[in-house]
Motif scaffolding. Structure first.
Motif, PDB file in Angstrom:
ATOM      1  N   UNK A 229       0.840  -1.193   0.000  1.00 36.85           N
ATOM      2  CA  UNK A 229       0.000   0.000   0.000  1.00 36.85           C
ATOM      3  C   UNK A 229       0.875   1.242   0.000  1.00 36.85           C
ATOM      4  N   UNK A 230       0.339   2.285  -0.583  1.00 38.26           N
ATOM      5  CA  UNK A 230       1.004   3.583  -0.607  1.00 38.26           C
ATOM      6  C   UNK A 230       0.674   4.345   0.664  1.00 38.26           C
ATOM      7  N   UNK A 231       1.686   4.812   1.387  1.00 34.26           N
ATOM      8  CA  UNK A 231       1.421   5.685   2.529  1.00 34.26           C
ATOM      9  C   UNK A 231       0.796   6.977   2.021  1.00 34.26           C
ATOM     10  N   UNK A 232      -0.302   7.427   2.633  1.00 37.11           N
ATOM     11  CA  UNK A 232      -0.969   8.646   2.165  1.00 37.11           C
ATOM     12  C   UNK A 232      -0.229   9.901   2.617  1.00 37.11           C
ATOM     13  N   UNK A 233       0.925  10.117   2.009  1.00 34.07           N
ATOM     14  CA  UNK A 233       1.791  11.226   2.393  1.00 34.07           C
ATOM     15  C   UNK A 233       1.150  12.548   1.998  1.00 34.07           C
ATOM     16  N   UNK A 234       0.910  13.399   2.993  1.00 33.36           N
ATOM     17  CA  UNK A 234       0.221  14.663   2.758  1.00 33.36           C
ATOM     18  C   UNK A 234       0.876  15.479   1.658  1.00 33.36           C
ATOM     19  N   UNK A 235       0.122  15.788   0.618  1.00 34.16           N
ATOM     20  CA  UNK A 235       0.629  16.639  -0.443  1.00 34.16           C
ATOM     21  C   UNK A 235       1.360  15.898  -1.537  1.00 34.16           C
ATOM     22  N   UNK A 236       2.214  14.927  -1.213  1.00 31.39           N
ATOM     23  CA  UNK A 236       3.023  14.283  -2.246  1.00 31.39           C
ATOM     24  C   UNK A 236       2.366  13.037  -2.842  1.00 31.39           C
ATOM     25  N   UNK A 237       1.466  12.401  -2.106  1.00 33.14           N
ATOM     26  CA  UNK A 237       0.738  11.252  -2.648  1.00 33.14           C
ATOM     27  C   UNK A 237      -0.533  11.767  -3.313  1.00 33.14           C
ATOM     28  N   UNK A 238      -0.346  12.369  -4.504  1.00 34.41           N
ATOM     29  CA  UNK A 238      -1.464  12.942  -5.232  1.00 34.41           C
ATOM     30  C   UNK A 238      -2.197  11.915  -6.065  1.00 34.41           C
ATOM     31  N   UNK A 239      -3.073  12.408  -6.945  1.00 35.42           N
ATOM     32  CA  UNK A 239      -3.908  11.522  -7.734  1.00 35.42           C
ATOM     33  C   UNK A 239      -3.128  10.607  -8.651  1.00 35.42           C
ATOM     34  N   UNK A 240      -2.084  11.145  -9.308  1.00 33.06           N
ATOM     35  CA  UNK A 240      -1.320  10.333 -10.255  1.00 33.06           C
ATOM     36  C   UNK A 240      -0.578   9.206  -9.549  1.00 33.06           C
ATOM     37  N   UNK A 241       0.038   9.499  -8.395  1.00 35.55           N
ATOM     38  CA  UNK A 241       0.768   8.474  -7.659  1.00 35.55           C
ATOM     39  C   UNK A 241      -0.189   7.431  -7.088  1.00 35.55           C
ATOM     40  N   UNK A 242      -1.283   7.871  -6.521  1.00 24.64           N
ATOM     41  CA  UNK A 242      -2.266   6.944  -5.964  1.00 24.64           C
ATOM     42  C   UNK A 242      -2.771   5.990  -7.029  1.00 24.64           C
ATOM     43  N   UNK A 243      -3.122   6.544  -8.184  1.00 29.71           N
ATOM     44  CA  UNK A 243      -3.634   5.714  -9.276  1.00 29.71           C
ATOM     45  C   UNK A 243      -2.575   4.746  -9.778  1.00 29.71           C
ATOM     46  N   UNK A 244      -1.325   5.191  -9.856  1.00 30.62           N
ATOM     47  CA  UNK A 244      -0.257   4.326 -10.357  1.00 30.62           C
ATOM     48  C   UNK A 244      -0.046   3.123  -9.454  1.00 30.62           C
TER      49      UNK A 244
ATOM     50  N   UNK B 265      10.234   8.680  -4.391  1.00 33.76           N
ATOM     51  CA  UNK B 265      11.195   8.660  -5.491  1.00 33.76           C
ATOM     52  C   UNK B 265      10.615   7.870  -6.662  1.00 33.76           C
ATOM     53  N   UNK B 266       9.495   8.368  -7.191  1.00 32.33           N
ATOM     54  CA  UNK B 266       8.879   7.795  -8.389  1.00 32.33           C
ATOM     55  C   UNK B 266       8.458   8.940  -9.291  1.00 32.33           C
ATOM     56  N   UNK B 267       8.202   8.608 -10.532  1.00 33.68           N
ATOM     57  CA  UNK B 267       7.895   9.653 -11.507  1.00 33.68           C
ATOM     58  C   UNK B 267       6.562  10.339 -11.248  1.00 33.68           C
ATOM     59  N   UNK B 268       5.650   9.670 -10.548  1.00 29.47           N
ATOM     60  CA  UNK B 268       4.324  10.243 -10.335  1.00 29.47           C
ATOM     61  C   UNK B 268       4.193  11.054  -9.044  1.00 29.47           C
ATOM     62  N   UNK B 269       5.180  10.999  -8.169  1.00 29.92           N
ATOM     63  CA  UNK B 269       5.066  11.671  -6.866  1.00 29.92           C
ATOM     64  C   UNK B 269       5.060  13.190  -7.030  1.00 29.92           C
ATOM     65  N   UNK B 270       4.270  13.847  -6.203  1.00 26.18           N
ATOM     66  CA  UNK B 270       4.210  15.312  -6.208  1.00 26.18           C
ATOM     67  C   UNK B 270       5.304  15.865  -5.304  1.00 26.18           C
TER      68      UNK B 270
END
Length: 321
Positions: free
Chosen positions: A18-33, A201-206
């Motif tokens: 699971x992706x940690x719901x990091x405030x601000x950086x776990x945006x829509x693109x990262x969540x979806x990816x 450290x991924x391409x989709x992270x905000x």
């Protein structure tokens, strides 16, 4: 073969990640990816800022390809309205961290949405069980970003929570940055792992590219847990939660002098001016102790599968021995 656990079965996902719901950086693109990659993406809505959610939720909806996803909040920073608005979008789960979740439990469960509660000590773990959490996240102090000032290390903490919470599935968090870490917590009885810094450290992270680069180039020895940067930013984070970040000039200047910094408005003004000049980052560079294991910036969708394959290989290797 795949790694089937109570977590993967509960959310009908391929991998126990699971992706940690990091405030601000776990945006829509990262969540979806992360969700497209076979894990459970959790949108990092933090304090439930309406403008941020209005921007990121459509991105998530467009890119998620019908996969399950969730949303996470900093419990101390939200009201019932933030939770109610998020539920209108049909998340598979709502995750609450850092604070008393009880005011929001009935509304979440009433919507038929899975309740994920993050805990940092055994008192919080017992409370999560009593509140009827569907999943519990046991967070160790090695993790990046905020956590309990007097928390526990991941390795000894996770199995204690697993035993206490059974049969509720437990996700492990804190310092997990590769498939071997995922394998380790599965061996401890966890139903999966929740990762933050690795997904920064991924391409989709905000995140600013400089932050991703700093994570790739950094070492766990470069991180430390402190309240200094929250005080300097005039952040409202409660005192009981410190944050693990990479090195920063204000940390060097004010380490161990938090009370002085709190009482010095001139110093906080200097911080704001330095941010405006661009001489220090606008946000701290949150990073966990596992950053030694991060050496690239891949797509998060690809990363989920790679982590799962590494974990399965590690478990098979250990079993073969």
């Amino acid at each position: 073969m795949g790694l089937s656990t109570a977590f993967t079965e509960r959310f009908v996902v391929e991998h126990p990640i699971a992706l940690a719901p990091m405030g601000g950086s776990a945006g829509g693109a990262l969540t979806a990816a992360v969700s497209r990659g076979g894990g459970l993406g959790l949108l990092g809505s933090g304090n439930g800022d309406e403008d941020w959610l209005a921007r990121e939720l459509p991105v998530l909806a467009d890119a998620c390809a019908g996969k399950p996803w969730g949303i996470g909040f900093q419990t101390w920073a939200i009201d019932e309205g933030a939770v109610a608005r998020s539920l209108e979008h049909g998340p598979a789960a709502v995750m609450l961290s850092f604070g008393d979740p009880s005011p929001f439990v009935e509304r979440i469960r009433g919507a038929g949405t899975a309740l994920i509660l993050q805990v940092t000590d055994l008192e919080e773990a017992r409370r999560a069980v009593d509140l009827g959490a569907d999943v519990i996240v046991a967070q160790g102090t090695e993790g990046g970003g905020h956590g309990a000032r007097h928390g526990r290390s991941t390795l000894p903490f996770v199995p204690v929570v697993v035993d206490l919470a059974a049969p509720i599935p437990v996700l492990a968090a804190g310092g997990i940055a590769d498939g071997r870490g995922v394998a380790a917590v599965l061996a401890l009885g966890a139903a999966g792992a929740l990762l933050g810094t690795r997904f920064q450290a991924t391409t989709e992270a905000l995140v600013d590219p400089a932050t991703a680069r700093a994570i790739v180039e950094g070492s766990g020895a470069d991180t430390e847990r402190s309240r200094v940067l929250d005080i300097a930013r005039s952040s409202r984070w409660p005192e009981r939660y410190t944050a693990r970040t990479l090195a920063h000039p204000f940390l060097d200047e004010w380490r161990g002098r938090e009370d002085e910094l709190t009482a010095d408005p001139r110093a906080r003004q200097e911080h704001q001016e330095a941010v405006a000049r661009g001489t220090i980052p606008a946000l701290p560079q949150w990073a966990g102790e596992g950053i030694d294991l991060i050496d690239d910036v891949p797509s998060a969708a690809d990363l989920v599968g790679s982590l799962a394959a590494q974990a399965e290989k590690a478990l098979n290797r250990a079993g073969g021995r």
